[in-house]
Scaffold this active site. Structure first.
Site, PDB file in Angstrom:
ATOM      1  N   LYS A  11       0.845  -1.214   0.000  1.00 56.02           N
ATOM      2  CA  LYS A  11       0.000   0.000   0.000  1.00 56.02           C
ATOM      3  C   LYS A  11       0.878   1.261   0.000  1.00 56.02           C
ATOM      4  O   LYS A  11       1.921   1.284  -0.643  1.00 56.02           O
ATOM      5  CB  LYS A  11      -0.991  -0.048   1.169  1.00 56.02           C
ATOM      6  CG  LYS A  11      -1.802  -1.350   1.168  1.00 56.02           C
ATOM      7  CD  LYS A  11      -3.006  -1.313   2.064  1.00 56.02           C
ATOM      8  CE  LYS A  11      -3.733  -2.658   1.971  1.00 56.02           C
ATOM      9  NZ  LYS A  11      -4.998  -2.669   2.683  1.00 56.02           N
ATOM     10  N   HIS A  96      -8.126  -3.499  -6.608  1.00 53.01           N
ATOM     11  CA  HIS A  96      -8.085  -3.594  -5.142  1.00 53.01           C
ATOM     12  C   HIS A  96      -9.231  -2.761  -4.573  1.00 53.01           C
ATOM     13  O   HIS A  96      -9.590  -1.718  -5.117  1.00 53.01           O
ATOM     14  CB  HIS A  96      -6.738  -3.099  -4.612  1.00 53.01           C
ATOM     15  CG  HIS A  96      -6.611  -3.316  -3.143  1.00 53.01           C
ATOM     16  ND1 HIS A  96      -7.107  -2.416  -2.228  1.00 53.01           N
ATOM     17  CD2 HIS A  96      -6.115  -4.365  -2.436  1.00 53.01           C
ATOM     18  CE1 HIS A  96      -6.896  -2.905  -1.012  1.00 53.01           C
ATOM     19  NE2 HIS A  96      -6.298  -4.078  -1.112  1.00 53.01           N
ATOM     20  N   GLU A 168     -11.094 -10.613  -1.551  1.00 58.21           N
ATOM     21  CA  GLU A 168     -10.866  -9.789  -0.365  1.00 58.21           C
ATOM     22  C   GLU A 168     -12.176  -9.130   0.056  1.00 58.21           C
ATOM     23  O   GLU A 168     -12.560  -8.100  -0.505  1.00 58.21           O
ATOM     24  CB  GLU A 168      -9.835  -8.701  -0.661  1.00 58.21           C
ATOM     25  CG  GLU A 168      -8.468  -9.231  -1.021  1.00 58.21           C
ATOM     26  CD  GLU A 168      -7.382  -8.209  -0.738  1.00 58.21           C
ATOM     27  OE1 GLU A 168      -6.447  -8.538  -0.011  1.00 58.21           O
ATOM     28  OE2 GLU A 168      -7.477  -7.070  -1.231  1.00 58.21           O
ATOM     29  N   GLY A 174      -7.974  -4.605   6.771  1.00 55.79           N
ATOM     30  CA  GLY A 174      -7.430  -3.654   7.730  1.00 55.79           C
ATOM     31  C   GLY A 174      -8.287  -3.485   8.971  1.00 55.79           C
ATOM     32  O   GLY A 174      -8.090  -2.563   9.749  1.00 55.79           O
ATOM     33  N   SER A 211      -7.121  -8.901   6.595  1.00 53.92           N
ATOM     34  CA  SER A 211      -6.697  -9.156   7.986  1.00 53.92           C
ATOM     35  C   SER A 211      -6.046 -10.523   8.177  1.00 53.92           C
ATOM     36  O   SER A 211      -6.207 -11.161   9.214  1.00 53.92           O
ATOM     37  CB  SER A 211      -7.867  -8.953   8.953  1.00 53.92           C
ATOM     38  OG  SER A 211      -8.251  -7.578   8.972  1.00 53.92           O
ATOM     39  N   GLY A 232      -1.866  -7.123   3.629  1.00 58.37           N
ATOM     40  CA  GLY A 232      -1.441  -5.741   3.758  1.00 58.37           C
ATOM     41  C   GLY A 232      -0.613  -5.543   5.015  1.00 58.37           C
ATOM     42  O   GLY A 232       0.603  -5.734   5.034  1.00 58.37           O
TER      43      GLY A 232
HETATM   44  P1  PGA Z   1      -4.884  -6.182   5.325  1.00 56.14           P
HETATM   45  O1  PGA Z   1      -4.984  -5.717   3.772  1.00 56.14           O
HETATM   46  O2  PGA Z   1      -4.092  -7.469   5.325  1.00 56.14           O
HETATM   47  O3  PGA Z   1      -4.148  -5.058   6.011  1.00 56.14           O
HETATM   48  O4  PGA Z   1      -6.273  -6.377   5.808  1.00 56.14           O
HETATM   49  C1  PGA Z   1      -5.157  -6.671   2.751  1.00 56.14           C
HETATM   50  C2  PGA Z   1      -5.282  -5.957   1.424  1.00 56.14           C
HETATM   51  O5  PGA Z   1      -5.917  -4.882   1.376  1.00 56.14           O
HETATM   52  O6  PGA Z   1      -4.763  -6.428   0.383  1.00 56.14           O
END
Ligand code: PGA
Length: 248
Positions: A11, A96, A168, A174, A211, A232
């Protein structure tokens, strides 16, 4: 042999010098494992540093977080596929949820991006996933399959080898909440069935994201429908990421 993919979505983090430091720390703790591919998706400004820093590892691939479908032109702020490729990317994320829901990217735009990546010989990692309100309305599969059809609508039948899907759920990104492995696996099965209807000749990788962390990655990978993870927050620490890619 089962093939697993571990994808790190950095990101809007990790400057070039930090990418070099990450790579040296990570490579010191992680050896290639047969049947595993590692993707890193740095910011566009760190693509080249990451590509150089991971350069010697045949199991590592570098991708852009987003690309424009036009090869060049007056598109201030955008990254074309030739620019990303020139910096070392051999693929890109497309659609995404942050591109879709923060920046307003449409299904149609995802289709153009996937088609342009595939035409250029790169890999497209197409992300699909429902928002919480869509999940609560029982639309999870309908949303994911619509995004899948739109994203892959412009591709040629000989390009399936360049396609990776990441499921996702938006409410899991997140937030610390993740789909249960069983829930994710049932969406993966629906995605896989749709890929078959679209003409995929064999099994394409379908990753789970949202997550994922050291505590839950093993139970997700225990599901045979889940071919890897797109991560992420938990991909930003080299030691933690080395543990995640060694799971299973
Ligand atoms: P996260 O993000 O692992 O922080 O939840 C995953 C992503 O957005 O690809």
């Amino acid at each position: 042999m089962r093939h697993l993919t571990f994808a790190a979505n950095w990101k809007m983090h990790i400057a070039p010098a930090e990418a070099r430091a990450f790579a040296s720390a990570f490579l010191a703790q992680s050896n290639p494992v047969e049947g595993r591919t590692l993707w890193f998706f740095p910011s566009a400004v760190s693509l080249e540093a990451a590509a150089n820093a991971f350069g010697g590892r045949a199991d590592v691939r570098i991708g852009a977080q987003d690309v424009h479908w036009e090869a060049k032109g007056a598109f201030t702020g955008a990254t074309s596929i030739p620019l990303a490729h020139g910096a070392g990317a051999t693929g890109a994320l497309v659609g995404h949820s942050e591109r879709r829901h923060v920046f307003g990217e449409s299904d149609e735009e995802t289709g153009r991006k996937v088609a342009a990546l595939l035409a250029a010989g790169l890999t497209a990692m197409l992300c699909v996933g429902e928002q919480l309100s869509e999940r609560e309305a029982g639309q999870t599969q309908a949303v994911c399959l619509r995004q899948l059809r739109a994203g892959l609508g412009g591709m040629g039948q000989d390009q399936w080898g360049q396609v990776v899907i990441a499921y996702e759920p938006v409410w899991a990104i997140g937030t610390g909440r993740n789909a249960t492995p069983g829930d994710a696996a049932s969406v993966h099965a629906a995605i896989r069935a749709e890929l078959g209807r679209l003409g995929a000749p064999g099994r394409r990788p379908v990753l789970y994201g949202g997550s994922v962390n050291q505590g839950n990655v093993a139970s997700l990978l225990a599901e045979s429908e889940i071919d890897g993870v797109l991560v992420g927050g938990a991909s930003l620490d080299p030691a933690g990421w080395a543990r995640i890619v060694a799971t299973g």
